[in-house]
Design a protein around this motif. Sequence first.
Motif: not given
Length: 126
Positions: A11-19, A30-35, A37-42
């Motif tokens: 399967p194609p590799a998941k993007t960082n956003d998808q993970s 469930g994710p929100t745009q804010e949550s 963004h916060e998770a990715k920043s960590l």
Amino acid sequence: AIHFIIRDYNPPAKTNDQSFAKLLLQATYGPTQESLHEAKSLGSAEAWVRDQIDKPASLHRAHYRHRTNGYVKTDIKHHGVRLACERGSRWNRHAFNRWRDIGKTIVEVPTGSGSYYLKVDGIART
């Protein structure tokens, strides 16, 4: 009949956003745009979990008590109507109980400002 044999599937590799979206789907409501963004920043799932563990607990009891008012056992000095989602409001599906209130005296009491409240056997009901 036709038969297919899958010998290899990559399967194609998941993007960082998808993970991170999958992490938030599994660990929160469930994710929100804010949550997201916060998770990715960590930077990692482990860092996000550690951050959640380190936060102070948000208890439902405190949330509930902050937004409801208790049953009144004495006369109401200041009476007003609160909207359903307003802080301190208490909305029930019914004002009276079929079994509890049978045979009790109900009195409509004016507040002096054009509104009324009810007393059932001397106890104010809101």
